[in-house]
Design a protein around this motif. Sequence first.
Motif, PDB file in Angstrom:
ATOM      1  N   SER A 187       1.330   8.255   6.651  1.00  0.00           N
ATOM      2  CA  SER A 187       0.838   8.836   5.405  1.00  0.00           C
ATOM      3  C   SER A 187      -0.130   7.907   4.679  1.00  0.00           C
ATOM      4  O   SER A 187      -0.763   8.318   3.705  1.00  0.00           O
ATOM      5  N   ARG A 188      -0.207   6.656   5.146  1.00  0.00           N
ATOM      6  CA  ARG A 188      -1.063   5.621   4.544  1.00  0.00           C
ATOM      7  C   ARG A 188      -0.672   5.306   3.102  1.00  0.00           C
ATOM      8  O   ARG A 188      -1.482   4.812   2.326  1.00  0.00           O
ATOM      9  N   ILE A 189       0.562   5.592   2.760  1.00  0.00           N
ATOM     10  CA  ILE A 189       1.081   5.184   1.454  1.00  0.00           C
ATOM     11  C   ILE A 189       1.482   3.714   1.556  1.00  0.00           C
ATOM     12  O   ILE A 189       2.165   3.301   2.500  1.00  0.00           O
ATOM     13  N   PHE A 190       1.068   2.930   0.563  1.00  0.00           N
ATOM     14  CA  PHE A 190       1.344   1.498   0.575  1.00  0.00           C
ATOM     15  C   PHE A 190       1.952   1.114  -0.767  1.00  0.00           C
ATOM     16  O   PHE A 190       1.458   1.520  -1.826  1.00  0.00           O
ATOM     17  N   CYS A 191       3.016   0.340  -0.716  1.00  0.00           N
ATOM     18  CA  CYS A 191       3.732  -0.037  -1.924  1.00  0.00           C
ATOM     19  C   CYS A 191       3.938  -1.548  -1.947  1.00  0.00           C
ATOM     20  O   CYS A 191       4.263  -2.154  -0.914  1.00  0.00           O
ATOM     21  N   VAL A 192       3.760  -2.142  -3.119  1.00  0.00           N
ATOM     22  CA  VAL A 192       3.866  -3.588  -3.289  1.00  0.00           C
ATOM     23  C   VAL A 192       4.794  -3.881  -4.452  1.00  0.00           C
ATOM     24  O   VAL A 192       4.711  -3.233  -5.501  1.00  0.00           O
ATOM     25  N   SER A 193       5.681  -4.863  -4.271  1.00  0.00           N
ATOM     26  CA  SER A 193       6.457  -5.377  -5.397  1.00  0.00           C
ATOM     27  C   SER A 193       6.108  -6.835  -5.597  1.00  0.00           C
ATOM     28  O   SER A 193       5.917  -7.581  -4.628  1.00  0.00           O
ATOM     29  N   GLY A 194       5.998  -7.245  -6.867  1.00  0.00           N
ATOM     30  CA  GLY A 194       5.577  -8.593  -7.190  1.00  0.00           C
ATOM     31  C   GLY A 194       6.653  -9.392  -7.868  1.00  0.00           C
ATOM     32  O   GLY A 194       7.681  -8.866  -8.325  1.00  0.00           O
ATOM     33  N   VAL A 195       6.413 -10.690  -7.965  1.00  0.00           N
ATOM     34  CA  VAL A 195       7.398 -11.598  -8.532  1.00  0.00           C
ATOM     35  C   VAL A 195       7.612 -11.338 -10.013  1.00  0.00           C
ATOM     36  O   VAL A 195       8.664 -11.662 -10.555  1.00  0.00           O
ATOM     37  N   SER A 196       6.642 -10.727 -10.680  1.00  0.00           N
ATOM     38  CA  SER A 196       6.775 -10.434 -12.103  1.00  0.00           C
ATOM     39  C   SER A 196       7.417  -9.079 -12.363  1.00  0.00           C
ATOM     40  O   SER A 196       7.143  -8.431 -13.378  1.00  0.00           O
ATOM     41  N   ALA A 197       8.251  -8.623 -11.436  1.00  0.00           N
ATOM     42  CA  ALA A 197       9.063  -7.413 -11.592  1.00  0.00           C
ATOM     43  C   ALA A 197       8.212  -6.167 -11.773  1.00  0.00           C
ATOM     44  O   ALA A 197       8.400  -5.387 -12.717  1.00  0.00           O
ATOM     45  N   TYR A 198       7.261  -5.980 -10.884  1.00  0.00           N
ATOM     46  CA  TYR A 198       6.443  -4.766 -10.915  1.00  0.00           C
ATOM     47  C   TYR A 198       6.371  -4.164  -9.517  1.00  0.00           C
ATOM     48  O   TYR A 198       6.575  -4.837  -8.517  1.00  0.00           O
ATOM     49  N   VAL A 199       6.064  -2.856  -9.474  1.00  0.00           N
ATOM     50  CA  VAL A 199       5.863  -2.119  -8.230  1.00  0.00           C
ATOM     51  C   VAL A 199       4.575  -1.322  -8.379  1.00  0.00           C
ATOM     52  O   VAL A 199       4.366  -0.657  -9.404  1.00  0.00           O
ATOM     53  N   ILE A 200       3.703  -1.392  -7.371  1.00  0.00           N
ATOM     54  CA  ILE A 200       2.449  -0.640  -7.394  1.00  0.00           C
ATOM     55  C   ILE A 200       2.415   0.294  -6.185  1.00  0.00           C
ATOM     56  O   ILE A 200       2.663  -0.136  -5.056  1.00  0.00           O
ATOM     57  N   ILE A 201       2.110   1.563  -6.440  1.00  0.00           N
ATOM     58  CA  ILE A 201       1.936   2.552  -5.379  1.00  0.00           C
ATOM     59  C   ILE A 201       0.436   2.713  -5.131  1.00  0.00           C
ATOM     60  O   ILE A 201      -0.339   2.978  -6.057  1.00  0.00           O
ATOM     61  N   TYR A 202       0.025   2.548  -3.859  1.00  0.00           N
ATOM     62  CA  TYR A 202      -1.381   2.705  -3.477  1.00  0.00           C
ATOM     63  C   TYR A 202      -1.527   3.901  -2.551  1.00  0.00           C
ATOM     64  O   TYR A 202      -0.678   4.133  -1.672  1.00  0.00           O
ATOM     65  N   PRO A 237     -13.009   0.828  -5.396  1.00  0.00           N
ATOM     66  CA  PRO A 237     -13.834   1.054  -4.205  1.00  0.00           C
ATOM     67  C   PRO A 237     -13.046   1.782  -3.133  1.00  0.00           C
ATOM     68  O   PRO A 237     -11.821   1.937  -3.231  1.00  0.00           O
ATOM     69  N   PRO A 238     -13.712   2.264  -2.091  1.00  0.00           N
ATOM     70  CA  PRO A 238     -12.985   2.906  -0.989  1.00  0.00           C
ATOM     71  C   PRO A 238     -11.938   1.963  -0.397  1.00  0.00           C
ATOM     72  O   PRO A 238     -12.131   0.758  -0.338  1.00  0.00           O
ATOM     73  N   GLY A 239     -10.852   2.552   0.027  1.00  0.00           N
ATOM     74  CA  GLY A 239      -9.734   1.769   0.548  1.00  0.00           C
ATOM     75  C   GLY A 239      -8.474   2.155  -0.190  1.00  0.00           C
ATOM     76  O   GLY A 239      -8.277   3.315  -0.570  1.00  0.00           O
ATOM     77  N   TYR A 240      -7.601   1.185  -0.398  1.00  0.00           N
ATOM     78  CA  TYR A 240      -6.362   1.458  -1.115  1.00  0.00           C
ATOM     79  C   TYR A 240      -6.622   1.388  -2.614  1.00  0.00           C
ATOM     80  O   TYR A 240      -7.156   0.411  -3.128  1.00  0.00           O
ATOM     81  N   GLN A 241      -6.220   2.461  -3.308  1.00  0.00           N
ATOM     82  CA  GLN A 241      -6.455   2.605  -4.742  1.00  0.00           C
ATOM     83  C   GLN A 241      -5.118   2.793  -5.446  1.00  0.00           C
ATOM     84  O   GLN A 241      -4.264   3.562  -4.985  1.00  0.00           O
ATOM     85  N   ALA A 242      -4.948   2.066  -6.546  1.00  0.00           N
ATOM     86  CA  ALA A 242      -3.681   2.103  -7.288  1.00  0.00           C
ATOM     87  C   ALA A 242      -3.446   3.493  -7.859  1.00  0.00           C
ATOM     88  O   ALA A 242      -4.295   4.041  -8.565  1.00  0.00           O
ATOM     89  N   ASP A 243      -2.299   4.062  -7.559  1.00  0.00           N
ATOM     90  CA  ASP A 243      -1.944   5.396  -8.053  1.00  0.00           C
ATOM     91  C   ASP A 243      -0.947   5.318  -9.195  1.00  0.00           C
ATOM     92  O   ASP A 243      -0.972   6.148 -10.096  1.00  0.00           O
ATOM     93  N   LEU A 244      -0.075   4.310  -9.158  1.00  0.00           N
ATOM     94  CA  LEU A 244       0.953   4.187 -10.189  1.00  0.00           C
ATOM     95  C   LEU A 244       1.452   2.742 -10.223  1.00  0.00           C
ATOM     96  O   LEU A 244       1.656   2.128  -9.174  1.00  0.00           O
ATOM     97  N   VAL A 245       1.638   2.223 -11.447  1.00  0.00           N
ATOM     98  CA  VAL A 245       2.221   0.891 -11.647  1.00  0.00           C
ATOM     99  C   VAL A 245       3.524   1.060 -12.409  1.00  0.00           C
ATOM    100  O   VAL A 245       3.560   1.714 -13.455  1.00  0.00           O
ATOM    101  N   ILE A 246       4.602   0.480 -11.883  1.00  0.00           N
ATOM    102  CA  ILE A 246       5.918   0.536 -12.514  1.00  0.00           C
ATOM    103  C   ILE A 246       6.331  -0.893 -12.842  1.00  0.00           C
ATOM    104  O   ILE A 246       6.318  -1.772 -11.971  1.00  0.00           O
TER     105      ILE A 246
END
Length: 1104
Positions: A525-540, A619-628
Motif C-alpha cells: 500500500s506504500r503506507i509509511f509510518c514513523v515514530s520519534g523519540v519525542s513521542a510523535y507518530v507521522i503517517i506518510y 515534493p513527490p515521494g512520501y508526503q505527511a498525511d497526519l502527525v500524532i
Amino acid sequence: MKKFNFRKVLDGLTASSPGSGSSSGSNSGGAGSGSVHPGGTAGVLREEIQESLTSDYFQICKTVRHGFPYQPTALAFDPVQKILAIGTRTGAIRILGRPGVDCHCQHESAAAVLQLQFLINEGALVSASSDDTLHLWNLRQKRPAILHSLKFNRERITYCHLPFQSKWLYVGTERGNTHIVNIESFILSGYVIMWNKAIELSTKTHPGPVVHLSDSPRDEGKLLIGYENGTVVFWDLKSKRAELRVYYDEAIHSIDWHHEGKQFMCSHSDGSLTLWNLKSPSRPFQTTVPHGKSQREGRKSEPCKPILKVEYKTCRNSEPFIIFSGGLSYDKACRRPSLTIMHGKAITVLEMDHPIVEFLTLCETPYPNEFQEPYAVAVLLEKDLIVVDLTQTNFPIFENPYPMDIHESPVTCTAYFADCPPDLILVLYSIGVKHKKQGYSNKEWPVSGGAWNLGAQTYPEIIITGHADGSIKFWDASAMTLQMLYKLKTSKVFEKQKVGDGKQACEIVEEDPFAVQMVYWCPESRIFCVSGVSAYVIIYKFSRHEITTEIVSLEVRLQCDVEDIITPEPETSPPFPDLSSQLPSSRSLSGSTNTVSSEGVTKDSIPCLSVKTRPVRMPPGYQADLVIQLVWVDGEPPQQITSLAVSSAYGIVAFGNCTGLVVVDFIQKTVLLSMGTIDLYRSSDLYQRQPRSPRKNKQFIAGLTELNDSPVPLELERCKSPTSEARENSYNRSRSSSISSIDKDSKEAVTALYFMESFARKNDTTVSPCLFVGTSLGMVLVISLNLPSSDEQRFTEPVMVLPSGTLLSLKGAVLTFSCMDRTGSLMQPPYEVWRDPNNADENEKTWKRKLVMNYSNAPQETGDHQYAVICSEKQAKVFSLPSQTCLYVHNITEASFILQAEVVVMCNSACLACFCANGHIMIMSLPSLRPMLDVNYLPLTDMRIARTFCFTNEGQALYLVSPTEIQRLTYSQEMCDNIQDMLGDLFTPIETPEAQNRGFLKGLFGGSGQTFDREELFGEATAGKASRSLAQHIPGPGSIEGMKGAAGGVMGELTRARIALDERGQRLGELEEKTAGMMTSAEAFSKHAHELMLKYKDKKWYQF
C-alpha cells in the motif's frame, strides 16, 4: 518430509495450564528441548499439516558488509588492478573495486592495521598490524585468506616499503633498524641495516623510529631511510654503507622522490617542505612554508601545523603536483582539516568535513622512474572516503558508488524487506534521483578493478534506516549490493527549534529531538509510518505529484488516573475515558498554550515539538498525511513509544508505550482509543494489579535511557544517538520465569501490536478485524475493530474499538505475533492497493478502495480455525483460534532473553527466527515449534546490535556491526552454498604495462638499477639467516602449509598439483609470447643492419 498431528479441542473445553507441561529450556540459555500438546483428550479433531522445513535448510554465515570502514587507519591502491584497500583500528580490511566488488576480511588478533602494501598486479596484499605482525593476504579468491604471518618479537614495526616487481619487503622499526623480508617465503633475511651503522659515528643521539623507506627511482641498489628526528640516510645496499646523509632541525613526517631520482621532498613538523638535491646534501635546495605568513628577508617563516604527508608527482606536459595534508597556520584554529594541491604557481586548499587519516595520489604508471601523470587523489577521512579529480582545474570530486554515507547521521533503527514488490525500487529511485547532489566530476569512478556479476539471487530487497536527525533512507539491497534510493526528512514536518524555545525540547531529550525510533512500512500500500523519540507518530502516503497543503495534527493525552480505577466496578465504569481532549486540535501549536511563562508553571497538555501550521510544499515521494503527538501530563513528559503498527486496509494506526495504548483513524483523522494499559483489561485482569500514577517513576527521555531505574549491564555505544529501542525497557529489568513474582507496582508497557482478520473472542464463528496487543508482562489482549461496511460510510461513519476480553499469557514481554491458516500457511495482514492520493484524473467520490483481505469473507466451514503464533522474551506459543487452546509451547531460553523475533517465510514455508541476548540465533518450525537451528553467533556487546538486528524472508538478516557499517548474514543453507557465486572477484588477469623506453644515454648513464640483483644480496647464501628470536614465522590458513594441514590426502595433493600445472602453463604461455616478440624484433634489427651494411659497403673510412 515429516508429518505432525495437531490437536484441536472443541469449543468450550478449557485447556490445562500451558506452563505445566512445557519443556524447560537448557541451562545455557539456548533453545529448549521440545514442544508439548496441552489440552484435553475428549472430542479431539486430528488434522495433518506437513512441515517441509528441516534442519538441513538452515546454516548461518555472513554475506557482505556495507558502509564506511569504522575507525580507518591505512590506505593502499593497486594502480594496475585498480582496487583500493582500507585498514581499520579493529583489525579489519575492506577491499573495494568496481560497484559490486566489496570484500571485508578480519585479522584474528583484531590489532589495528598500521600500513597496507599491495603486491602490484600479483593478487596479494601485505598488512602490518600494531601487534608487530606482518600478514600476506591472497586476493586471488573471493574470500581473501592469510598465506603467511611474521611476528616480530623484539622490535616494533613503524614503516614498510615494497618496491614494484620485487619480492623483498623493507621493514623499518621503532629502534631505527631496517629489516628485509622475503615475500614468497615470509622469512626474515640476514641482511639488516642497523641504526648505528646508518648514522655518523659522531652523532650522540638516537635518530628515532624509521618513518620512511623507499628505493631510488634511479638506482634500485640505493635505499632512502628517513628517521623521525630529521635525519635522512641514502644507503648503498651493495657496499653496506651510507652514501650520503641529510640533517634537518625539524622532525620528518614523510618523504617522496622526484621520478628522476635526483631530488626528494620532505614534510616537517613545523609546516615546512624541504627539497633536497643528492649532489648538495649539506642544506636544502629549497625550503617553503606553504601556509606560513611571509616574513622579512633573513627571518625564518612563522611555523605552522605539521605537514603529515607530502606527495611529489611529475607530469610530462605540465608542472609537477605537490599534494600534502596539514600545514595550516596556527592562527586559524577554526579551519577545518584540509588537503592542499600545489600545481605550478596555483595553490588550492580543499577543506574536508572530517580529519584526514591518509591520502594517495593515483597515477597512470606503476613505475617510479617514469613521469607519474597523476589523475586523482584518494583521501581517506575519519568518516568518509573521497576521490578528487586532478584532471580538471576546479578539482571536483568523483561521485562515490559505495554506500559510505550510512552514518551521515547516526543510525537509530533499521528495517529489512526481502522479495518486496518489484516496481518499488524503480519508483523510489525515480523520485530520489531528482534530489541527488550535483557538481561531481563527469568522469567514471577510478577504482574500477575486479569483476562482478548479478548472480542467481534476483528478488528485490529494500533496507530502511532511521537516523538521529530525523531522516529516513531507503536502500536497494538486491544482489548483495547497497545503493541509496530515496531520502525522507521527517524534521520538515516540525518547526525549527529556536535558541530561546529549545529548552522545552531539551527537557525531553538531550539532543536530536527528531530522532527516528521505529518505522513501519507496508510495501503493497506504500503506507509509511514513523515514530520519534519525542513521542510523535507521522503517517506518510506516497504520491508522484507535488502538493502544497497544511499538515493535519492530533494531540493525544495518554495517562493512567489512579483515582478512577483503584476500585473498579464493571457495572458503572465507563468503557472509555473522556475523548473530548483527544479530538483534532485546531489551535496553533506554537501559540501561548505551548509555552511556559515561568519556571513555576506545571506543563500540561503541550507536545514536545511544534508542527508547522502554515501550508507546506511537499515534493513527490512520501508526503505527511497526519502527525500524532503525545502531550505532557501534569508536569510529566510523555513516555517513549514502544510499539507501532499500521493497517492500510482498516485505515488505522496503533501505538503504545509504558502508559497505555492509542488507536487513531488516519482516514477520518480522529482518535479512536486512548487508554491506559490497565484499563484495557477491564474486568478480565487476572492479577488485579493496583495501578499507580506515572509520576512515581519519573522518566526523562535522554540518550539510551531505560524505562526503569535499573543500571544497564551492557557496554553502550551511543553513536551520538538519543534514542533507545522500542523494548529496551524490558531488556534490563529483573526477569522472572514466574508471572506471580512480577512486581505489581511496575508499569506495563505495550510492546507488540498486530492487525489481522481473526477471531476476536472465544467461540466466534467468523473472522473480523482485530488488533492483537502484547505487553511487557507477557499478556496478550485482542481489541475488536468494528468498521463501516461500505466505502462511502468508511469516510463518514465512526469506527468502534472495543476490548474483546480475550486474554492469553506468556513468560516475558511479548515481541511478535503472526497468524497461520488451517493448512499451516502464513496469513498476511490485509492491505489496501496503492493509488496516488493526488492524482487529478481520479474522482475522489467515484473511486473505490481496493482491499486485499487475504482471507475469505464467506461463512466459515465447520471446524475452520487459525493458528496464532506468539513469541515473547522467554518462550513461543501456538494457540488455536477461536478456541484459544494452547497447542504448542516452547521455552526458548531461561538464563537469557530474546532481543528480536520474527515470523518469516523461507522456501514457501513459515518459521520463527529469534536472536537471543547471549548471542544465539535460533530457528523454529511452525506451527510445531521444533528447533531447526541454534548457533552461538554473536554475543551482545553493544546495545546498538539489539536496536538494529532484524530478520526478513528468504533467510536474510542484518544488524549494525559498527556505527558506520551494516553487516548482512543469511541463515539459509542454499545461500551459504551459493555465496561464492554472488561475491565479486578481487583479482582479474591484467598484463602489466611495459616500461617506457629510457633511451640510449639514460640507459648508459642513468644508474645501475636494471642490473641490481636483490636475490643475490639478500638471499641466505650471502646474507645468512636472521636470528630466530627476532621474528617468528606463522603459516596462514591459506598457505601451502595450512592447506596441507587442512586438506591432506590425495585430493588435496591433486588440487595443488592442478593449480601448479595451471600456473606453469600460464607462465609458459607468457614466455612463448615474449619469445615470439623478441624473435620479431631480432628479425627487424637484422634487416636494418643488412641494409645499413649495403649502403656503406663500398665507402672508405674517411668518407663517413
